[in-house]
Design an enzyme around this catalytic site. Structure first.
Site, mmCIF file in Angstrom:
data_model
loop_
_atom_site.group_PDB
_atom_site.id
_atom_site.type_symbol
_atom_site.label_atom_id
_atom_site.label_comp_id
_atom_site.label_asym_id
_atom_site.label_seq_id
_atom_site.Cartn_x
_atom_site.Cartn_y
_atom_site.Cartn_z
ATOM 1 N N GLY B 109 0.767 -1.249 0.000
ATOM 2 C CA GLY B 109 0.000 0.000 0.000
ATOM 3 C C GLY B 109 0.793 1.292 0.000
ATOM 4 O O GLY B 109 0.204 2.370 0.117
ATOM 5 N N ASP B 129 -5.010 -6.776 -4.686
ATOM 6 C CA ASP B 129 -3.915 -7.721 -4.516
ATOM 7 C C ASP B 129 -4.510 -9.113 -4.381
ATOM 8 O O ASP B 129 -5.661 -9.258 -3.972
ATOM 9 C CB ASP B 129 -3.043 -7.376 -3.297
ATOM 10 C CG ASP B 129 -1.605 -7.849 -3.502
ATOM 11 O OD1 ASP B 129 -0.773 -7.039 -3.944
ATOM 12 O OD2 ASP B 129 -1.334 -9.037 -3.252
ATOM 13 N N ASP B 176 2.605 -1.735 -10.618
ATOM 14 C CA ASP B 176 3.929 -1.837 -10.001
ATOM 15 C C ASP B 176 4.097 -3.320 -9.704
ATOM 16 O O ASP B 176 3.777 -3.796 -8.628
ATOM 17 C CB ASP B 176 3.991 -0.989 -8.733
ATOM 18 C CG ASP B 176 5.359 -1.041 -8.100
ATOM 19 O OD1 ASP B 176 6.346 -0.794 -8.800
ATOM 20 O OD2 ASP B 176 5.443 -1.347 -6.902
ATOM 21 N N CYS B 229 10.878 -3.315 -9.599
ATOM 22 C CA CYS B 229 12.126 -3.006 -8.898
ATOM 23 C C CYS B 229 13.170 -4.039 -9.292
ATOM 24 O O CYS B 229 13.854 -4.590 -8.448
ATOM 25 C CB CYS B 229 11.904 -2.956 -7.390
ATOM 26 S SG CYS B 229 11.113 -4.402 -6.705
#
Lengths: 186, 301
Positions: B109, B129, B176, B229
């Site tokens: 979050g 999610d 993301d 990432c």
């Protein structure tokens, strides 16, 4: 129409059962007259309670709709351009503000931190040392001339008082209601 | 296996890259502007002896001299611990108050609550999610930070349903994506120890599915941001290249106020859409952060 004005009358429309469905979000009825589910508080009753107990006026909740999920747990949701349906089957809808299942209604820590700055009464301000004990979840003896019951507990941070959480005051004792996951030893 | 060594052909200063990957990350918090001002939070952090230093590219993103989670401003819901580079994709998405935004892979979050703050808590964020445990963390963060414009759904983002809601297509969506997390090695050295190429391939298939659903669920003219990432082109440019071939969207230029290099148009035996140079690759030695990949897509159909 603002979502916050609450299409509460819609609760009587088709497709609604007369029992609370624990895993679903149901919009609070605007008033008790429009209530379908027994025991469900109305939007009017919730706003009245915040004003009576803490002096938080109904204008503070304009632009927000109110929902029940789980027996008596009340959630607040910001308005969107298109109001959500009166029943929404999701994991979370905004944030919790109030629990109404017991005789005495109890605001949540998150609700108090978010809306408690508007309060004008039943706010107990602690000094730093008392606030530390409160945040750690401890109970403490202290004097208070106001109402007993659930209070907004505040303390000063960066030069101004700020609501921190909910305390239960009875017989000269303040019991911290900070949930276990948010307790800290500072 | 020398995972970082894989990227020698891509990284200009490989020694600086390796050295940065071996250093611990600075401690960073984002001020929750829904609850207080950057000035007041900074004053409270000063009081707590944490010497907040503003970053020069994101208001309210502060580097601290100590841990972010045990101090008064945190207890008040004024702060969220968030790695500096993880604040990039929400800024690139640039959601506006009143819009309807989907955070497709939302837990725990950090970006969801940042999106809500950028929107002034107005409009709607739907945060999805598929992992119930991680959804619990997401829930506790929206609650602690006092976010009221966000709905949370537990489902596989590839099959995201608009059915519970009043809104139709989204104005913007953020993917993301879950990834091999190579860029988090400064926080979690095990990220590389557990690395396998099979995992990269498997997670890339999921990434493609989620990004496709995000493009489908966003209105024409709307924006989708895809980020990870990780450094692996298989999870970055290759995923976007695949989706460009399947859905109506195009990469657009990103105005990113952090040092970075452009996305690549080839890796090993593969070539990718030329417009992927509009993507951004952030390496740990560029800005003393974690590693990151980010691309902005405009939905064209």
């Amino acid at each position: 129409m603002s979502d916050g004005d609450g299409a509460g009358g819609g609760n009587s429309s088709e497709g609604h059962t007369a029992e609370n469905v624990p895993d679903r979000f149901d919009r609070l009825p605007a008033t008790a007259n429009e209530r379908v589910v027994a025991g469900r508080p109305s939007r009017a009753a919730v706003l009245e309670w915040f004003e009576e107990r803490f002096g938080v006026g109904p204008a503070v909740f304009e632009g927000y709709s109110l929902w029940e999920r789980g027996a008596g747990k009340i959630w607040v949701l910001a308005a969107a351009a298109e109001p959500e349906p009166d029943a929404v089957d999701v994991e979370a809808l905004g944030m919790t503000v109030l629990r109404t299942r017991q005789e005495h209604w109890k605001p949540t820590m998150a609700g108090v931190q978010r809306f408690g700055g508007h309060a004008t009464r039943n706010v107990l301000e602690l000094d730093r040392q008392q606030a530390r004990r409160f945040l750690a979840g401890e109970e403490q003896e202290l004097g208070w001339d106001g109402d007993w019951g659930y209070l907004i507990v505040a303390h000063e941070i960066a030069g101004e008082p700020e609501p921190l959480g909910v305390g239960l005051y009875t017989y000269g004792t303040l019991r911290s209601q900070v949930p276990k996951g948010r307790r800290r030893e500072l | 296996m020398d995972v970082l060594g894989r990227y020698e052909p891509l990284v200009e200063d490989i020694d600086a890259f390796r050295a940065a990957c071996g250093r611990p990350l600075p401690s960073v918090v984002r001020v929750n502007t829904l609850r207080t001002s950057v000035e007041r939070a900074s004053a409270a952090l000063e009081e707590a002896g944490l010497a907040p230093e503003p970053t020069d590219w994101h208001p309210g993103l502060l580097r601290l001299s100590g841990q972010p989670g045990a101090n008064w401003p945190y207890a008040h819901g004024w702060l969220h611990g968030q790695e500096e580079v993880s604040a990039v994709p929400a800024r690139v998405l640039d959601p506006q108050p009143g819009e309807v935004v989907w955070d497709a892979t939302a837990a725990p979050g950090s970006k969801t609550t940042q999106l809500a703050a950028l929107m002034g808590d107005e409009g709607r964020v739907v945060a999805t999610d598929n992992n119930i445990g991680r959804v619990a963390a997401l829930r506790s963060n929206t609650e602690r930070l006092g976010v009221t414009n966000t709905a949370v759904t537990t489902e596989d983002a590839r099959n995201h349903s608009l059915k519970p809601f009043a809104h139709g297509a989204y104005d913007r969506a953020l993917v993301d994506a879950p990834c091999s997390c190579e860029g988090t090695v400064r926080k979690n050295p095990d990220a590389l120890a557990e690395w396998t190429f099979e995992h990269v391939e498997g997670v890339a298939a999921v990434q493609k599915g989620v990004l496709r659903r995000a493009v489908q669920a966003t209105r024409e003219g709307g924006t989708v941001v895809y980020s990870t990432c990780t450094f692996a082109p298989e999870e970055n440019e290759a995923v976007v290249d695949h989706v460009l071939g399947e859905e109506d969207c195009r990469p657009v230029e990103v105005d990113l106020p952090l040092s970075h290099t452009n996305g690549v148009t080839g890796w090993q035996d593969e070539t990718y859409d030329e417009r992927l140079t509009r993507a951004a690759r952030i390496y740990p030695h560029h800005n003393d952060t974690g590693g990151f990949f980010c691309v902005k897509l405009e939905v064209t159909g």
